[in-house]
Design a protein around this motif. Structure first.
Motif, PDB file in Angstrom:
ATOM      1  N   TYR A 518       0.845  -1.200   0.000  1.00 35.17           N
ATOM      2  CA  TYR A 518       0.000   0.000   0.000  1.00 35.17           C
ATOM      3  C   TYR A 518       0.878   1.246   0.000  1.00 35.17           C
ATOM      4  O   TYR A 518       1.874   1.317   0.716  1.00 35.17           O
ATOM      5  N   HIS A 519       0.512   2.227  -0.811  1.00 30.81           N
ATOM      6  CA  HIS A 519       1.303   3.442  -0.953  1.00 30.81           C
ATOM      7  C   HIS A 519       0.563   4.655  -0.398  1.00 30.81           C
ATOM      8  O   HIS A 519      -0.669   4.705  -0.393  1.00 30.81           O
ATOM      9  N   SER A 520       1.336   5.615   0.042  1.00 27.82           N
ATOM     10  CA  SER A 520       0.838   6.927   0.450  1.00 27.82           C
ATOM     11  C   SER A 520       2.030   7.874   0.399  1.00 27.82           C
ATOM     12  O   SER A 520       3.180   7.430   0.349  1.00 27.82           O
ATOM     13  N   PRO A 521       1.807   9.204   0.389  1.00 25.41           N
ATOM     14  CA  PRO A 521       2.948  10.124   0.276  1.00 25.41           C
ATOM     15  C   PRO A 521       4.003   9.962   1.366  1.00 25.41           C
ATOM     16  O   PRO A 521       5.209  10.053   1.074  1.00 25.41           O
ATOM     17  N   SER A 522       3.599   9.738   2.616  1.00 24.16           N
ATOM     18  CA  SER A 522       4.600   9.577   3.674  1.00 24.16           C
ATOM     19  C   SER A 522       5.419   8.314   3.444  1.00 24.16           C
ATOM     20  O   SER A 522       6.632   8.288   3.688  1.00 24.16           O
ATOM     21  N   ARG A 523       4.769   7.264   2.976  1.00 22.19           N
ATOM     22  CA  ARG A 523       5.501   6.037   2.652  1.00 22.19           C
ATOM     23  C   ARG A 523       6.377   6.243   1.411  1.00 22.19           C
ATOM     24  O   ARG A 523       7.538   5.832   1.384  1.00 22.19           O
ATOM     25  N   GLY A 524       5.799   6.869   0.376  1.00 22.33           N
ATOM     26  CA  GLY A 524       6.533   7.047  -0.869  1.00 22.33           C
ATOM     27  C   GLY A 524       7.777   7.901  -0.722  1.00 22.33           C
ATOM     28  O   GLY A 524       8.828   7.595  -1.294  1.00 22.33           O
ATOM     29  N   SER A 525       7.678   8.997   0.033  1.00 17.66           N
ATOM     30  CA  SER A 525       8.859   9.840   0.235  1.00 17.66           C
ATOM     31  C   SER A 525       9.945   9.085   0.987  1.00 17.66           C
ATOM     32  O   SER A 525      11.143   9.256   0.711  1.00 17.66           O
ATOM     33  N   SER A 526       9.557   8.214   1.930  1.00  9.61           N
ATOM     34  CA  SER A 526      10.540   7.398   2.661  1.00  9.61           C
ATOM     35  C   SER A 526      11.216   6.412   1.723  1.00  9.61           C
ATOM     36  O   SER A 526      12.432   6.185   1.814  1.00  9.61           O
ATOM     37  N   MET A 527      10.435   5.822   0.826  1.00 11.17           N
ATOM     38  CA  MET A 527      11.014   4.878  -0.137  1.00 11.17           C
ATOM     39  C   MET A 527      12.046   5.553  -1.024  1.00 11.17           C
ATOM     40  O   MET A 527      13.150   5.032  -1.234  1.00 11.17           O
ATOM     41  N   GLU A 528      11.702   6.727  -1.542  1.00  5.00           N
ATOM     42  CA  GLU A 528      12.613   7.406  -2.473  1.00  5.00           C
ATOM     43  C   GLU A 528      13.859   7.907  -1.760  1.00  5.00           C
ATOM     44  O   GLU A 528      14.963   7.859  -2.330  1.00  5.00           O
ATOM     45  N   MET A 529      13.719   8.373  -0.507  1.00  6.75           N
ATOM     46  CA  MET A 529      14.902   8.806   0.230  1.00  6.75           C
ATOM     47  C   MET A 529      15.786   7.621   0.596  1.00  6.75           C
ATOM     48  O   MET A 529      17.020   7.701   0.546  1.00  6.75           O
TER      49      MET A 529
END
Length: 604
Positions: A518-529
Motif C-alpha cells: 500500500y502506498h501513500s505520500p509519507s511512505r513514498g517519500s521514505s522509499m525514495e529517500m
C-alpha cells in the motif's frame, strides 16, 4: 567498401542503442516515478512533464561526459587491439541484445534493469568476440561482473533498511500521535532538511566531470549539501508551514497558491467562521476510491475494503456453488478472467472515444475502421490498414498519457490477484489525508531529484555504448578508454528516454507501486529517500547499482513497517527478483549469440 560496412553497422547499432534508451525510459524511469504516481503525490501527466524537465536538465547541464565504465569495465579496450570494426560490431550486438530483452520484458509488464541488461549483454558479446579470458569476471575496481552480482543482492536489502528507518521516524514522530496533524505541520521543515540534504548529495557525490563536482574536497561537499538542506529548512519554516497551517489546521479553503509568499502573515489570518464543521480541502490519497479522479476531495467517500470498481457482470459470474467460505468470493475460469480484462479495457477505450482532441479522434477512427472478414491480404483489409496508419501513430504517442494507472494497479475484483491485494491492503494503516498532504510536497522533491540524477548520471549508461560506436566509426580506430561523449548524443538519448517513459512507461507503472504494497505520500517519500541514500553509498565506493532495484527494496522495507509480513505482496516481489536474476544469463546469451553469428558468418 570498409567504410560502407562501418556505416551500415553504425546505423544499425544506433537504432538498437536508441531502442535501448527508449526501453530505459519505459522501464527504469517508469519504475522510479511509479512510487510518486502510486502515492497520488503527482498525476501521471504531471510526472511526464517533470520527467522531461529534470531528465533533460540533468543530462545537458551536468551530465557525465565520459562513458568509460560501460565501455571498458567489462571488456578492456585493448582487447580489440587495432580492429575498430570488431569493437563497432561488438557494441552494436550488445545494444541489440539488451534492447531485445528489455523490450520483451516491458511488453509483458516485467520489470528489469536496463543497465544490468546492457552490462550482461556486453559480457556475452565479450565472450564471443575476444574470449572468456578477456572478460572482467572479478571485482575490477567495482566495474567487473563480481561487483555487479554483489550489488544485485545487497542494494535492495540496504535500501529497504534505510527506507524503513526513515518511515519509522515519520511514524513515531507523527502518525502515532493522538492528534497527528499539528505534529506533521510543525515537523515538516525537518523532513525538508533530510530530503534536501540527501538529494543534493545524490548530485554532488555522483559528480559530474563537466562541473568537477566529483573532485571537490570534503568541506565543499559538506558545505553545499548542508547549505541546501538548511536552506530548504528555513524556507519551509518561513513559507510552507504558515501556508499549510492555514489550509490544514485552520481549514481555510479560500487560500490561493500564491498566498504562500505571505509567509508568517498567514498566522494572523483568521480562520473561516465555520472552521470546526469543515473538512480540510486536500486531495484524497486513498488507493481505492469511490470518487474517481486525482483531485478528489478528502471528504469524498472512500471504499477501503474493495479492490476496484471494475467488476464482472453478475450474469457472467459462477453460481453460488462456486463460492468458498461464504465470503461472496467467486472462482473465475481462465476464460472468464480474460473476458474481465478485455471488458475493462473496452470500457477504458469507450471513454477515450468520447474524449476530445487527437487521441479521441484516433480511437474513434480505429473503432470505425476495423478489419473485415478474410485474410489480411484481402483488398478491403489492405485499404483499411492504410486508413488506420495515421490513427495508430497518434495512439502510440498519446495512449499512455490517458492510461488509468490506479485502476490497473489494484486489479480485478474477486480475481486471484484482486483478493491478494485486498489482503495486502488490509494490513496497512490508512492515515489521514491532511497528514499525507504535507509529505506529498517532500515526495515531489525526492522524485524530481531522482529524475535529475538519472539524467545527469545514468544516461551515461544508455549512451556509453553508442558513444563507443560513434568514436570507432568516425575515427576508424577503437575508441579510447575515456572517449568523450558529444553533447548532442546526450541530448538525443535523454529525449528518447523521456519518449519511452511517456509513451510506454504505463506498462511498467501499472504493475509497480501499489501491487507491491500500500502506498501513500509519507511512505513514498521514505522509499525514495531510502533508495537515494543507498545509491549514494554504492556510488561513493564505485559499485554498480540499479536505481530500480533500490526503489523496489525500499518499497518492501517500508511495507514491512506496517507491522505485518503479509503487508507486502511477496508473490510480486519474487517475480521481480526472478526477472532480475534471469536478466544476466538471458541478455548475455542474446548479445553473445548475435556476436558469434556476426563474427563467424561467411564473408569475402
Amino acid at each position: 567498401m570498409v567504410l560502407d560496412a562501418y556505416t551500415y553497422v553504425f546505423a544499425l547499432g544506433t537504432c538498437f542503442a536508441l531502442l535501448e534508451a527508449f526501453n530505459n525510459g519505459a522501464n527504469d524511469v517508469a519504475n522510479a516515478w511509479a512510487t510518486s504516481v502510486s502515492s497520488r503525490s503527482v498525476t501521471y501527466r504531471q510526472a511526464m512533464v517533470l520527467c522531461i524537465v529534470f531528465e533533460l536538465t540533468g543530462a545537458l547541464a551536468v551530465g557525465a561526459r565520459t562513458a568509460a565504465t560501460i565501455k571498458n569495465g567489462i571488456i578492456p579496450s585493448d582487447a580489440f587491439g587495432t580492429n575498430a570494426g570488431v569493437q563497432l560490431l561488438a557494441f552494436a550486438c550488445a545494444s541489440a541484445g539488451a534492447a531485445t530483452w528489455v523490450m520483451w520484458c516491458t511488453r509483458n509488464s516485467a520489470h528489469v534493469s536496463s543497465t544490468y541488461s546492457l552490462v550482461s549483454s556486453i559480457a556475452g558479446v565479450g565472450v564471443a568476440a575476444v574470449g572468456a579470458s578477456k572478460v572482467q569476471w572479478g571485482w575490477n575496481n567495482g566495474q567487473g561482473l563480481g561487483a555487479i552480482f554483489a550489488g544485485l543482492g545487497a542494494a535492495p536489502f540496504i535500501s529497504g533498511c534505510f527506507g524503513a528507518i526513515i518511515f519509522m521516524l515519520i511514524k513515531v514522530t507523527v502518525h502515532m500521535r493522538k492528534n497527528p496533524v499539528p505534529w506533521a505541520v510543525w515537523t515538516s521543515p525537518a523532513f525538508f532538511l533530510i530530503a534536501g540534504t540527501i538529494c543534493t548529495l545524490s548530485v554532488v557525490y555522483k559528480g559530474s566531470p563537466r562541473l568537477g563536482l566529483a573532485s571537490k574536497p570534503a568541506w565543499y561537499i559538506v558545505s553545499v549539501t548542508l547549505g541546501v538542506g538548511f536552506g530548504l529548512f528555513f524556507l519551509a519554516a518561513l513559507f510552507f508551514v504558515p501556508f499549510v497551517h492555514a489550509r490544514v489546521v485552520k481549514k481555510d479553503d479560500t487560500l490561493k497558491w500564491w498566498m504562500i509568499f505571505y509567509g508568517p502573515l498567514l498566522f494572523k489570518r483568521p480562520p473561516p467562521p465555520d472552521a470546526e464543521n469543515r473538512v480540510a480541502k486536500v486531495p484524497n490519497y486513498a488507493v481505492v476510491q469511490e470518487a474517481h479522479g486525482d483531485d478528489s476531495d478528502s471528504s469524498a467517500p472512500v471504499k477501503q475494503d474493495a479492490i476496484t470498481e471494475v467488476k464482472a457482470d453478475p450474469a457472467a459470474e459462477p453460481s453460488g456453488d462456486a463460492e468458498k467460505g461464504g465470503n461472496n468470493q467467486f472462482e473465475y475460469t481462465q476464460e472468464q478472467y480474460k473476458q474481465l480484462l478485455k471488458d475493462a479495457e473496452e470500457r477504458h477505450h469507450a471513454n477515450l472515444r468520447k474524449s476530445r482532441g487527437p487521441l479521441g479522434w484516433a480511437m474513434r477512427h480505429l473503432h470505425v475502421n476495423q478489419l473485415g472478414a478474410g485474410s489480411i491480404h484481402e483488398t478491403h483489409n489492405l485499404i483499411t490498414l492504410v486508413k488506420r496508419v495515421p490513427a495508430q501513430i497518434i495512439v502510440a504517442l498519446l495512449y499512455g498519457t490517458s492510461f488509468d494507472i490506479h485502476t490497473a494497479q489494484v486489479g480485478i475484483h474477486n480475481s486471484p490477484e484482486g483478493r491478494r491485494m485486498e489482503r495486502v491492503y488490509s494490513y496497512a494503516p490508512k492515515y489521514s489525508n491532511e497528514v499525507e498532504h504535507l509529505y506529498s510536497y517532500v515526495q515531489v522533491i525526492t522524485a524530481c531529484t531522482a529524475s535529475f540524477a538519472h539524467g545527469a548520471n545514468d544516461v551515461g549508461n544508455a549512451v556509453g555504448v553508442w558513444a563507443g560506436m560513434y568514436a570507432a566509426w568516425s575515427t576508424g580506430k577503437p575508441s579510447a578508454s575515456k572517449a568523450e561523449v558529444p553533447l548532442w548524443q546526450l541530448g538525443i538519448t535523454a529525449a528518447v528516454i523521456c519518449i519511452g517513459f511517456i509513451t510506454y512507461g504505463y506498462n511498467i507503472m501499472k504493475v509497480m507501486g501499489n501491487k507491491l504494497t500500500y502506498h501513500s505520500p509519507s511512505r513514498g517519500s521514505s522509499m525514495e529517500m531510502g533508495a537515494a541514500i543507498t545509491i549514494l553509498i554504492f556510488s561513493q565506493y564505485s559499485l554498480p547499482v540499479s536505481t530500480s532495484m533500490c526503489i523496489t527494496g525500499a518499497t518492501v522495507g517500508v511495507g514491512l513497517c506496517n507491522g505485518h509480513i503479509k503487508a507486502v505482496n511477496w508473490k510480486r516481489v519474487g517475480l521481480l527478483f526472478f526477472s532480475w536474476v534471469m536478466t544476466v544469463p538471458i541478455a548475455g546469451l542474446i548479445g553473445g549469440c548475435l556476436m558469434a553469428l556476426a563474427v563467424n558468418a561467411p564473408h569475402w
